[in-house]
Design a protein around this motif. Structure first.
Motif: not given
Length: 123
Positions: A21, A24, A28, A109
């Motif tokens: 992650h 990202l 996000l 999102a």
């Protein structure tokens, strides 16, 4: 012994996803980190059958995200698409609660004004 191995496997998967992650876009990442933490916490006391499915799906997610991160190396965030489409077959396997969670995740999102104003540290 088997319990220790399972706990180790779950922890390893959890940590690997959080590491991925980091690649990202910041908004996000924050959304994904919180979702992963909530989901892993929620499944601490799940039934063995549910745990097997849970681990399989999160392994698939990790592998997919890892591939996307590697393919995006050197690209600008604006030109990289993270995520994947769900097939109708996969959607049909979801429980009503999972559909609701998926919808909430999609709304969060894709909305232009996020709940949090997250900014990266500039060093």
């Amino acid at each position: 012994m088997a319990v220790c191995a399972h706990v180790s496997r779950v922890r390893s998967l959890y940590k690997r996803i959080l590491v991925l992650h980091r690649f990202l876009p910041i908004e996000l990442r924050a959304l994904g980190d919180q979702y992963v933490k909530d989901e892993f916490r929620r499944h601490k006391s799940a039934e063995p059958k549910e745990v097997k499915s849970f681990m399989k799906e999160w392994e698939n997610y990790k592998n997919s995200l890892q591939t996307q991160v590697l393919e995006s190396a050197g690209e600008r965030y604006s030109s990289v698409k993270f995520g994947d489409n769900l097939s109708q077959k996969k959607l049909n396997e979801f429980q009503d609660e999972q559909i609701g969670q998926l919808y909430e995740l999609m709304v969060e999102a894709t909305k232009s004004k996020r709940q949090f104003d997250i900014q990266e540290d500039r060093k």
